[in-house]
Design a protein around this motif. Structure first.
Motif, PDB file in Angstrom:
ATOM      1  N   GLN A 305       0.825  -1.209   0.000  1.00  0.00           N
ATOM      2  CA  GLN A 305       0.000   0.000   0.000  1.00  0.00           C
ATOM      3  C   GLN A 305       0.857   1.256   0.000  1.00  0.00           C
ATOM      4  O   GLN A 305       0.588   2.218  -0.729  1.00  0.00           O
ATOM      5  CB  GLN A 305      -0.925   0.005   1.213  1.00  0.00           C
ATOM      6  N   GLU A 306       1.912   1.239   0.820  1.00  0.00           N
ATOM      7  CA  GLU A 306       2.800   2.402   0.892  1.00  0.00           C
ATOM      8  C   GLU A 306       3.490   2.657  -0.449  1.00  0.00           C
ATOM      9  O   GLU A 306       3.645   3.801  -0.869  1.00  0.00           O
ATOM     10  CB  GLU A 306       3.843   2.191   1.990  1.00  0.00           C
ATOM     11  N   LYS A 307       3.893   1.587  -1.112  1.00  0.00           N
ATOM     12  CA  LYS A 307       4.590   1.711  -2.390  1.00  0.00           C
ATOM     13  C   LYS A 307       3.721   2.391  -3.442  1.00  0.00           C
ATOM     14  O   LYS A 307       4.213   3.147  -4.295  1.00  0.00           O
ATOM     15  CB  LYS A 307       5.013   0.322  -2.876  1.00  0.00           C
ATOM     16  N   HIS A 308       2.412   2.140  -3.375  1.00  0.00           N
ATOM     17  CA  HIS A 308       1.497   2.687  -4.369  1.00  0.00           C
ATOM     18  C   HIS A 308       0.677   3.878  -3.851  1.00  0.00           C
ATOM     19  O   HIS A 308      -0.253   4.328  -4.513  1.00  0.00           O
ATOM     20  CB  HIS A 308       0.536   1.592  -4.846  1.00  0.00           C
ATOM     21  N   GLU A 309       1.058   4.376  -2.694  1.00  0.00           N
ATOM     22  CA  GLU A 309       0.271   5.444  -2.059  1.00  0.00           C
ATOM     23  C   GLU A 309       0.159   6.687  -2.925  1.00  0.00           C
ATOM     24  O   GLU A 309      -0.882   7.345  -2.964  1.00  0.00           O
ATOM     25  CB  GLU A 309       0.902   5.805  -0.706  1.00  0.00           C
ATOM     26  N   ASP A 310       1.213   7.017  -3.653  1.00  0.00           N
ATOM     27  CA  ASP A 310       1.229   8.245  -4.446  1.00  0.00           C
ATOM     28  C   ASP A 310       0.786   8.027  -5.891  1.00  0.00           C
ATOM     29  O   ASP A 310       0.810   8.964  -6.691  1.00  0.00           O
ATOM     30  CB  ASP A 310       2.645   8.858  -4.433  1.00  0.00           C
ATOM     31  N   GLN A 311       0.397   6.802  -6.222  1.00  0.00           N
ATOM     32  CA  GLN A 311      -0.033   6.528  -7.583  1.00  0.00           C
ATOM     33  C   GLN A 311      -1.440   7.070  -7.831  1.00  0.00           C
ATOM     34  O   GLN A 311      -2.293   7.092  -6.933  1.00  0.00           O
ATOM     35  CB  GLN A 311      -0.021   5.016  -7.846  1.00  0.00           C
ATOM     36  N   GLU A 312      -1.685   7.537  -9.050  1.00  0.00           N
ATOM     37  CA  GLU A 312      -2.994   8.109  -9.381  1.00  0.00           C
ATOM     38  C   GLU A 312      -4.094   7.049  -9.380  1.00  0.00           C
ATOM     39  O   GLU A 312      -5.216   7.297  -8.934  1.00  0.00           O
ATOM     40  CB  GLU A 312      -2.939   8.774 -10.755  1.00  0.00           C
ATOM     41  N   PHE A 313      -3.750   5.855  -9.876  1.00  0.00           N
ATOM     42  CA  PHE A 313      -4.739   4.800 -10.026  1.00  0.00           C
ATOM     43  C   PHE A 313      -4.517   3.679  -9.018  1.00  0.00           C
ATOM     44  O   PHE A 313      -3.403   3.473  -8.533  1.00  0.00           O
ATOM     45  CB  PHE A 313      -4.690   4.218 -11.446  1.00  0.00           C
ATOM     46  N   GLY A 314      -5.586   2.934  -8.734  1.00  0.00           N
ATOM     47  CA  GLY A 314      -5.466   1.764  -7.893  1.00  0.00           C
ATOM     48  C   GLY A 314      -4.709   0.658  -8.606  1.00  0.00           C
ATOM     49  O   GLY A 314      -4.427   0.747  -9.802  1.00  0.00           O
ATOM     50  N   LEU A 315      -4.410  -0.410  -7.864  1.00  0.00           N
ATOM     51  CA  LEU A 315      -3.642  -1.509  -8.442  1.00  0.00           C
ATOM     52  C   LEU A 315      -4.391  -2.190  -9.585  1.00  0.00           C
ATOM     53  O   LEU A 315      -3.821  -2.471 -10.643  1.00  0.00           O
ATOM     54  CB  LEU A 315      -3.315  -2.537  -7.362  1.00  0.00           C
ATOM     55  N   THR A 316      -5.648  -2.498  -9.362  1.00  0.00           N
ATOM     56  CA  THR A 316      -6.479  -3.137 -10.383  1.00  0.00           C
ATOM     57  C   THR A 316      -7.892  -2.575 -10.261  1.00  0.00           C
ATOM     58  O   THR A 316      -8.181  -1.786  -9.352  1.00  0.00           O
ATOM     59  CB  THR A 316      -6.545  -4.668 -10.205  1.00  0.00           C
ATOM     60  N   VAL A 317      -8.781  -3.018 -11.154  1.00  0.00           N
ATOM     61  CA  VAL A 317     -10.180  -2.597 -11.078  1.00  0.00           C
ATOM     62  C   VAL A 317     -10.795  -3.035  -9.756  1.00  0.00           C
ATOM     63  O   VAL A 317     -11.528  -2.285  -9.114  1.00  0.00           O
ATOM     64  CB  VAL A 317     -10.980  -3.181 -12.263  1.00  0.00           C
ATOM     65  N   GLY A 318     -10.501  -4.276  -9.326  1.00  0.00           N
ATOM     66  CA  GLY A 318     -11.087  -4.787  -8.088  1.00  0.00           C
ATOM     67  C   GLY A 318     -10.352  -4.310  -6.854  1.00  0.00           C
ATOM     68  O   GLY A 318     -10.943  -3.759  -5.928  1.00  0.00           O
ATOM     69  N   THR A 319      -9.053  -4.510  -6.832  1.00  0.00           N
ATOM     70  CA  THR A 319      -8.235  -4.063  -5.709  1.00  0.00           C
ATOM     71  C   THR A 319      -7.771  -2.643  -6.018  1.00  0.00           C
ATOM     72  O   THR A 319      -6.623  -2.394  -6.366  1.00  0.00           O
ATOM     73  CB  THR A 319      -7.027  -5.006  -5.520  1.00  0.00           C
ATOM     74  N   HIS A 320      -8.721  -1.717  -5.896  1.00  0.00           N
ATOM     75  CA  HIS A 320      -8.456  -0.351  -6.378  1.00  0.00           C
ATOM     76  C   HIS A 320      -8.014   0.610  -5.283  1.00  0.00           C
ATOM     77  O   HIS A 320      -7.687   1.758  -5.562  1.00  0.00           O
ATOM     78  CB  HIS A 320      -9.695   0.211  -7.078  1.00  0.00           C
ATOM     79  N   GLN A 321      -8.019   0.146  -4.021  1.00  0.00           N
ATOM     80  CA  GLN A 321      -7.537   0.947  -2.877  1.00  0.00           C
ATOM     81  C   GLN A 321      -8.311   2.247  -2.697  1.00  0.00           C
ATOM     82  O   GLN A 321      -7.821   3.191  -2.080  1.00  0.00           O
ATOM     83  CB  GLN A 321      -6.051   1.282  -3.052  1.00  0.00           C
TER      84      GLN A 321
END
Length: 335
Positions: A305-321
């Motif tokens: 979660q921390e690694k992708h915290e600054d990303q504009e989009f979620g990881l996937t459509v389902g696991t979109h955070q």
């Protein structure tokens, strides 16, 4: 005021199942509230799940190129649908509320219930090009899903390995129920009853009984427009990726029945071209299983979660955070 009529479309093989208990609770509680309750027990009826020419009495219009939607629409208009479809449509026509009671199979309904949907909700009877969604034929009826899962609730979250349950339910609630005009009540989800103690299952049923007590007068339906998710994720993630497949991007032939012959030829030409290099294609991207903590309900690990915290989009459509959904991630590789 006339008594409200409820149809329970029920799909489970066992009378000793939790789904059967949920069905019985709905019949009991809604009946006690003055509702008239009818049950379509699909397995007991041995309901035919396949949509075929056998659903039409007499000759079909085009034997050389059988089109189910077109043929059943004509059969409905001429009173030539098979007896089992006519009977289910009669029940549905009379119902003010429809409850679909089922165990979730592969992130969707059991095949026998999908067959009921395919065969009973025929073109002309359940929808037309002019009458669908908010202007749909069933806009004065309500419908809801009541179902059991095999996975815990945490696994169906925006950070869970199965992906957001809102995404899972979008094709069923928007693409089927709302499409036909139903006012869609919020679903009642029994989370993994086979993995909990008997007293917990009793508590689950108690909650369902309480909700059912005012379902005949229920007005708190779900606005489908609140579910801004995209269909398709759970066909590829919840079935193919679940089994370990490397999933190639789907090949979609967009509405071939509505275009000219030369356009269909072009579509097939594109498919032939793709087939030549299909075995060398890169697969779609899914979040690796080791990104989830099995000891904590298969939620994303904090470091992921921390690694992708600054990303504009979620990881996937389902696991979109809880972020914006990654565009085209289910139809193109490398995005």
């Amino acid at each position: 005021m006339a008594a409200k009529k409820v149809l329970v479309v029920y799909a489970h093989q066992s009378a000793g199942s939790f789904n059967s208990a949920a069905k019985d609770a709905a019949v009991e509680v809604l009946g006690a509230q003055g509702c008239t309750v009818d049950v379509s027990d699909l397995y007991a009826l041995k309901f035919k799940a396949t949509a075929t020419a056998e659903d039409i009495v007499g000759e079909v219009k085009n034997q050389d190129h059988f089109r189910y939607a077109e043929e059943t629409k004509l059969a409905w208009e001429e009173g030539k649908l098979s007896e089992d479809i006519v009977e289910e449509q009669r029940k549905l026509t009379q119902a003010d509320l429809v409850i679909f009671q089922f165990p979730m199979y592969w992130f969707s309904v059991p095949g026998i219930m999908k067959g009921w949907i395919d065969r009973v909700l025929t073109s002309g009877y359940a929808f037309t090009q002019e009458k669908r969604y908010s202007q749909g034929i069933f806009k004065d009826k309500k419908a809801m899903l009541s179902f059991t899962t095999g996975s815990n609730e945490s696994m169906f979250s925006a950070n869970g390995i199965n992906g957001d349950m809102n995404v899972t339910l979008w094709p069923l609630q928007n693409g089927i129920l709302h499409y036909c005009g139903f006012q869609v009540l919020a679903p009642h989800i029994f989370w993994a009853p086979s993995h909990v103690k008997a007293e917990t299952r009793d508590t689950m049923l108690g909650g369902w009984r309480e909700e059912s007590e005012d379902n005949c007068q229920h007005t708190d339906w779900l606005e489908p427009s609140c579910l801004h998710q995209r269909p398709g994720f759970h066909l590829q993630n919840g079935i193919l990726h679940y089994c370990g497949f490397q999933v190639l991007a789907p090949h979609i032939f967009w509405a071939p029945s509505h275009v000219k012959a030369e356009t269909r030829d072009t579509m097939l030409g594109g498919w032939r071209t793709r087939l030549q290099g299909l075995l060398l294609e890169a697969p779609l991207s899914f979040t690796p299983s080791d990104s989830f903590d099995g000891a904590k309900g298969f939620q994303l690990k904090p470091e992921v979660q921390e690694k992708h915290e600054d990303q504009e989009f979620g990881l996937t459509v389902g696991t979109h955070q809880g972020k914006r959904l990654p565009p085209n991630s289910q139809i193109r590789a490398g995005v």
